[in-house]
Design a protein around this motif. Structure first.
Motif, PDB file in Angstrom:
ATOM      1  N   ASP A  21       0.808  -1.213   0.000  1.00 53.50           N
ATOM      2  CA  ASP A  21       0.000   0.000   0.000  1.00 53.50           C
ATOM      3  C   ASP A  21       0.845   1.267   0.000  1.00 53.50           C
ATOM      4  O   ASP A  21       0.369   2.331  -0.378  1.00 53.50           O
ATOM      5  N   ILE A  22       2.100   1.156   0.378  1.00 54.56           N
ATOM      6  CA  ILE A  22       2.961   2.339   0.451  1.00 54.56           C
ATOM      7  C   ILE A  22       3.887   2.439  -0.749  1.00 54.56           C
ATOM      8  O   ILE A  22       3.860   3.426  -1.481  1.00 54.56           O
ATOM      9  N   CYS A  23       4.704   1.438  -0.983  1.00 57.46           N
ATOM     10  CA  CYS A  23       5.726   1.542  -2.043  1.00 57.46           C
ATOM     11  C   CYS A  23       5.306   0.893  -3.360  1.00 57.46           C
ATOM     12  O   CYS A  23       6.046   0.960  -4.344  1.00 57.46           O
ATOM     13  N   ASP A  24       4.140   0.247  -3.374  1.00 55.88           N
ATOM     14  CA  ASP A  24       3.605  -0.424  -4.568  1.00 55.88           C
ATOM     15  C   ASP A  24       4.430  -1.620  -5.034  1.00 55.88           C
ATOM     16  O   ASP A  24       4.257  -2.089  -6.157  1.00 55.88           O
ATOM     17  N   ILE A  36       2.474 -10.954   1.720  1.00 51.70           N
ATOM     18  CA  ILE A  36       2.175  -9.580   2.085  1.00 51.70           C
ATOM     19  C   ILE A  36       1.821  -9.590   3.567  1.00 51.70           C
ATOM     20  O   ILE A  36       1.377 -10.619   4.091  1.00 51.70           O
ATOM     21  N   GLU A  37       2.058  -8.504   4.255  1.00 50.45           N
ATOM     22  CA  GLU A  37       1.756  -8.425   5.677  1.00 50.45           C
ATOM     23  C   GLU A  37       0.596  -7.467   5.909  1.00 50.45           C
ATOM     24  O   GLU A  37       0.492  -6.447   5.225  1.00 50.45           O
ATOM     25  N   ALA A  38      -0.261  -7.792   6.860  1.00 49.98           N
ATOM     26  CA  ALA A  38      -1.400  -6.940   7.205  1.00 49.98           C
ATOM     27  C   ALA A  38      -1.030  -6.076   8.408  1.00 49.98           C
ATOM     28  O   ALA A  38      -0.553  -6.584   9.425  1.00 49.98           O
ATOM     29  N   HIS A  39      -1.242  -4.782   8.250  1.00 55.52           N
ATOM     30  CA  HIS A  39      -0.937  -3.827   9.325  1.00 55.52           C
ATOM     31  C   HIS A  39      -2.226  -3.176   9.802  1.00 55.52           C
ATOM     32  O   HIS A  39      -3.022  -2.706   8.990  1.00 55.52           O
ATOM     33  N   HIS A  40      -2.439  -3.152  11.114  1.00 53.45           N
ATOM     34  CA  HIS A  40      -3.582  -2.432  11.675  1.00 53.45           C
ATOM     35  C   HIS A  40      -3.333  -0.937  11.500  1.00 53.45           C
ATOM     36  O   HIS A  40      -2.348  -0.406  12.027  1.00 53.45           O
ATOM     37  N   LYS A  41      -4.198  -0.253  10.773  1.00 53.96           N
ATOM     38  CA  LYS A  41      -4.037   1.190  10.572  1.00 53.96           C
ATOM     39  C   LYS A  41      -4.139   1.942  11.889  1.00 53.96           C
ATOM     40  O   LYS A  41      -3.465   2.944  12.085  1.00 53.96           O
ATOM     41  N   VAL A  42      -4.997   1.453  12.762  1.00 52.59           N
ATOM     42  CA  VAL A  42      -5.138   2.000  14.116  1.00 52.59           C
ATOM     43  C   VAL A  42      -4.694   0.890  15.056  1.00 52.59           C
ATOM     44  O   VAL A  42      -5.154  -0.250  14.913  1.00 52.59           O
ATOM     45  N   ILE A  71       8.232   1.669  13.242  1.00 53.63           N
ATOM     46  CA  ILE A  71       9.278   2.548  13.791  1.00 53.63           C
ATOM     47  C   ILE A  71       8.751   3.973  13.924  1.00 53.63           C
ATOM     48  O   ILE A  71       8.920   4.616  14.964  1.00 53.63           O
ATOM     49  N   TYR A  72       8.096   4.487  12.877  1.00 60.16           N
ATOM     50  CA  TYR A  72       7.548   5.842  12.935  1.00 60.16           C
ATOM     51  C   TYR A  72       6.424   5.958  13.956  1.00 60.16           C
ATOM     52  O   TYR A  72       6.295   6.992  14.622  1.00 60.16           O
ATOM     53  N   MET A  73       5.613   4.928  14.095  1.00 61.91           N
ATOM     54  CA  MET A  73       4.542   4.968  15.097  1.00 61.91           C
ATOM     55  C   MET A  73       5.137   5.091  16.499  1.00 61.91           C
ATOM     56  O   MET A  73       4.670   5.887  17.317  1.00 61.91           O
ATOM     57  N   LYS A  74       6.166   4.310  16.751  1.00 65.09           N
ATOM     58  CA  LYS A  74       6.784   4.307  18.080  1.00 65.09           C
ATOM     59  C   LYS A  74       7.601   5.574  18.318  1.00 65.09           C
ATOM     60  O   LYS A  74       7.509   6.204  19.359  1.00 65.09           O
ATOM     61  N   LYS A  75       8.383   5.950  17.315  1.00 68.22           N
ATOM     62  CA  LYS A  75       9.307   7.081  17.455  1.00 68.22           C
ATOM     63  C   LYS A  75       8.588   8.429  17.484  1.00 68.22           C
ATOM     64  O   LYS A  75       8.874   9.271  18.339  1.00 68.22           O
ATOM     65  N   ASP A  76       7.665   8.639  16.550  1.00 65.82           N
ATOM     66  CA  ASP A  76       7.043   9.950  16.385  1.00 65.82           C
ATOM     67  C   ASP A  76       5.570   9.987  16.764  1.00 65.82           C
ATOM     68  O   ASP A  76       4.964  11.059  16.744  1.00 65.82           O
ATOM     69  N   GLY A  77       4.981   8.831  17.052  1.00 62.62           N
ATOM     70  CA  GLY A  77       3.572   8.795  17.416  1.00 62.62           C
ATOM     71  C   GLY A  77       2.640   9.175  16.272  1.00 62.62           C
ATOM     72  O   GLY A  77       1.529   9.619  16.505  1.00 62.62           O
ATOM     73  N   LEU A  78       3.111   8.984  15.030  1.00 63.27           N
ATOM     74  CA  LEU A  78       2.304   9.352  13.874  1.00 63.27           C
ATOM     75  C   LEU A  78       1.234   8.312  13.584  1.00 63.27           C
ATOM     76  O   LEU A  78       1.386   7.142  13.912  1.00 63.27           O
ATOM     77  N   GLU A  79       0.150   8.737  12.953  1.00 61.38           N
ATOM     78  CA  GLU A  79      -0.900   7.828  12.523  1.00 61.38           C
ATOM     79  C   GLU A  79      -0.538   7.262  11.158  1.00 61.38           C
ATOM     80  O   GLU A  79       0.285   7.815  10.426  1.00 61.38           O
ATOM     81  N   TYR A  80      -1.195   6.164  10.806  1.00 62.80           N
ATOM     82  CA  TYR A  80      -0.849   5.444   9.581  1.00 62.80           C
ATOM     83  C   TYR A  80      -0.846   6.336   8.339  1.00 62.80           C
ATOM     84  O   TYR A  80       0.101   6.301   7.556  1.00 62.80           O
ATOM     85  N   LEU A  81      -1.885   7.113   8.131  1.00 63.65           N
ATOM     86  CA  LEU A  81      -1.959   7.925   6.905  1.00 63.65           C
ATOM     87  C   LEU A  81      -0.837   8.963   6.830  1.00 63.65           C
ATOM     88  O   LEU A  81      -0.323   9.256   5.749  1.00 63.65           O
ATOM     89  N   GLU A  82      -0.434   9.503   7.968  1.00 67.43           N
ATOM     90  CA  GLU A  82       0.694  10.437   7.993  1.00 67.43           C
ATOM     91  C   GLU A  82       1.995   9.721   7.622  1.00 67.43           C
ATOM     92  O   GLU A  82       2.815  10.246   6.868  1.00 67.43           O
ATOM     93  N   ILE A  83       2.167   8.530   8.169  1.00 70.20           N
ATOM     94  CA  ILE A  83       3.364   7.736   7.878  1.00 70.20           C
ATOM     95  C   ILE A  83       3.374   7.322   6.412  1.00 70.20           C
ATOM     96  O   ILE A  83       4.408   7.399   5.742  1.00 70.20           O
ATOM     97  N   LEU A  87       6.407   8.091   3.914  1.00 73.13           N
ATOM     98  CA  LEU A  87       7.168   7.018   3.266  1.00 73.13           C
ATOM     99  C   LEU A  87       7.020   7.041   1.744  1.00 73.13           C
ATOM    100  O   LEU A  87       7.985   6.756   1.022  1.00 73.13           O
ATOM    101  N   ARG A  88       5.847   7.390   1.254  1.00 71.65           N
ATOM    102  CA  ARG A  88       5.664   7.512  -0.204  1.00 71.65           C
ATOM    103  C   ARG A  88       6.588   8.590  -0.757  1.00 71.65           C
ATOM    104  O   ARG A  88       7.171   8.437  -1.831  1.00 71.65           O
ATOM    105  N   TYR A  89       6.739   9.674  -0.011  1.00 71.34           N
ATOM    106  CA  TYR A  89       7.652  10.741  -0.409  1.00 71.34           C
ATOM    107  C   TYR A  89       9.083  10.196  -0.450  1.00 71.34           C
ATOM    108  O   TYR A  89       9.827  10.446  -1.392  1.00 71.34           O
ATOM    109  N   GLN A  90       9.468   9.433   0.583  1.00 68.73           N
ATOM    110  CA  GLN A  90      10.812   8.859   0.644  1.00 68.73           C
ATOM    111  C   GLN A  90      11.057   7.906  -0.523  1.00 68.73           C
ATOM    112  O   GLN A  90      12.133   7.876  -1.095  1.00 68.73           O
ATOM    113  N   CYS A  91      10.038   7.117  -0.883  1.00 70.65           N
ATOM    114  CA  CYS A  91      10.173   6.166  -1.994  1.00 70.65           C
ATOM    115  C   CYS A  91      10.350   6.878  -3.331  1.00 70.65           C
ATOM    116  O   CYS A  91      10.965   6.338  -4.243  1.00 70.65           O
ATOM    117  N   ALA A  92       9.806   8.084  -3.418  1.00 72.26           N
ATOM    118  CA  ALA A  92       9.878   8.835  -4.682  1.00 72.26           C
ATOM    119  C   ALA A  92      11.243   9.499  -4.881  1.00 72.26           C
ATOM    120  O   ALA A  92      11.561   9.909  -5.996  1.00 72.26           O
TER     121      ALA A  92
END
Length: 93
Positions: A21-24, A36-42, A71-83, A87-92
Protein backbone atom coordinates in the motif's frame (compact mmCIF):
# COMPACT_ATOMS: atom_id res chain seq x y z
CA UNK A 1 -9.28 -5.21 24.67
CA UNK A 2 -10.13 -6.16 21.10
CA UNK A 3 -8.91 -9.48 19.79
CA UNK A 4 -7.06 -10.16 16.59
CA UNK A 5 -9.19 -11.64 13.84
CA UNK A 6 -7.19 -13.83 11.47
CA UNK A 7 -10.32 -14.52 9.42
CA UNK A 8 -10.52 -10.88 8.33
CA UNK A 9 -6.82 -10.86 7.48
CA UNK A 10 -7.05 -14.12 5.50
CA UNK A 11 -10.04 -12.82 3.53
CA UNK A 12 -8.27 -9.54 2.77
CA UNK A 13 -5.13 -11.30 1.56
CA UNK A 14 -7.16 -13.79 -0.50
CA UNK A 15 -9.01 -10.99 -2.28
CA UNK A 16 -6.03 -8.69 -2.84
CA UNK A 17 -2.82 -8.72 -4.82
CA UNK A 18 0.48 -8.90 -2.95
CA UNK A 19 1.11 -5.20 -3.56
CA UNK A 20 2.36 -2.87 -0.83
CA UNK A 21 0.00 0.00 0.00
CA UNK A 22 2.96 2.34 0.45
CA UNK A 23 5.73 1.54 -2.04
CA UNK A 24 3.61 -0.42 -4.57
CA UNK A 25 6.06 -3.33 -4.53
CA UNK A 26 4.39 -6.40 -6.01
CA UNK A 27 5.99 -9.07 -3.87
CA UNK A 28 4.77 -11.90 -6.09
CA UNK A 29 6.24 -10.38 -9.26
CA UNK A 30 9.54 -9.47 -7.57
CA UNK A 31 10.19 -12.67 -5.62
CA UNK A 32 7.92 -15.25 -7.24
CA UNK A 33 5.96 -16.00 -4.07
CA UNK A 34 2.69 -14.67 -2.70
CA UNK A 35 3.47 -12.74 0.47
CA UNK A 36 2.18 -9.58 2.08
CA UNK A 37 1.76 -8.42 5.68
CA UNK A 38 -1.40 -6.94 7.20
CA UNK A 39 -0.94 -3.83 9.33
CA UNK A 40 -3.58 -2.43 11.67
CA UNK A 41 -4.04 1.19 10.57
CA UNK A 42 -5.14 2.00 14.12
CA UNK A 43 -3.32 0.13 16.90
CA UNK A 44 -5.43 -2.78 18.11
CA UNK A 45 -4.85 -1.69 21.71
CA UNK A 46 -7.01 1.41 21.11
CA UNK A 47 -10.15 -0.55 20.13
CA UNK A 48 -12.88 -1.42 22.59
CA UNK A 49 -13.78 -5.07 23.01
CA UNK A 50 -17.05 -4.41 21.17
CA UNK A 51 -15.29 -3.25 18.00
CA UNK A 52 -15.53 -5.64 15.06
CA UNK A 53 -12.55 -5.45 12.71
CA UNK A 54 -13.14 -5.14 8.98
CA UNK A 55 -10.83 -5.31 5.98
CA UNK A 56 -10.77 -1.50 5.89
CA UNK A 57 -8.96 -1.51 9.24
CA UNK A 58 -5.86 -3.01 7.61
CA UNK A 59 -3.22 -1.96 5.11
CA UNK A 60 -1.30 -4.58 3.15
CA UNK A 61 2.41 -3.83 3.34
CA UNK A 62 5.72 -5.30 2.24
CA UNK A 63 7.99 -6.29 5.15
CA UNK A 64 10.22 -3.21 4.79
CA UNK A 65 7.37 -0.70 4.80
CA UNK A 66 5.65 -2.57 7.63
CA UNK A 67 8.75 -2.30 9.81
CA UNK A 68 9.21 1.39 8.90
CA UNK A 69 5.58 2.13 9.82
CA UNK A 70 6.07 0.58 13.26
CA UNK A 71 9.28 2.55 13.79
CA UNK A 72 7.55 5.84 12.93
CA UNK A 73 4.54 4.97 15.10
CA UNK A 74 6.78 4.31 18.08
CA UNK A 75 9.31 7.08 17.46
CA UNK A 76 7.04 9.95 16.38
CA UNK A 77 3.57 8.80 17.42
CA UNK A 78 2.30 9.35 13.87
CA UNK A 79 -0.90 7.83 12.52
CA UNK A 80 -0.85 5.44 9.58
CA UNK A 81 -1.96 7.92 6.91
CA UNK A 82 0.69 10.44 7.99
CA UNK A 83 3.36 7.74 7.88
CA UNK A 84 2.13 6.51 4.50
CA UNK A 85 2.46 10.01 3.07
CA UNK A 86 5.94 10.41 4.54
CA UNK A 87 7.17 7.02 3.27
CA UNK A 88 5.66 7.51 -0.20
CA UNK A 89 7.65 10.74 -0.41
CA UNK A 90 10.81 8.86 0.64
CA UNK A 91 10.17 6.17 -1.99
CA UNK A 92 9.88 8.84 -4.68
CA UNK A 93 13.35 10.26 -3.93
Amino acid sequence: MAERNQGVVKALKANSASVCDICDLNFSERYGVEYIEAHHKVPISTYSSAYILSQDDFALLCPNCHRAVHIYMKKDGLEYLEIKKKLRYQCAL
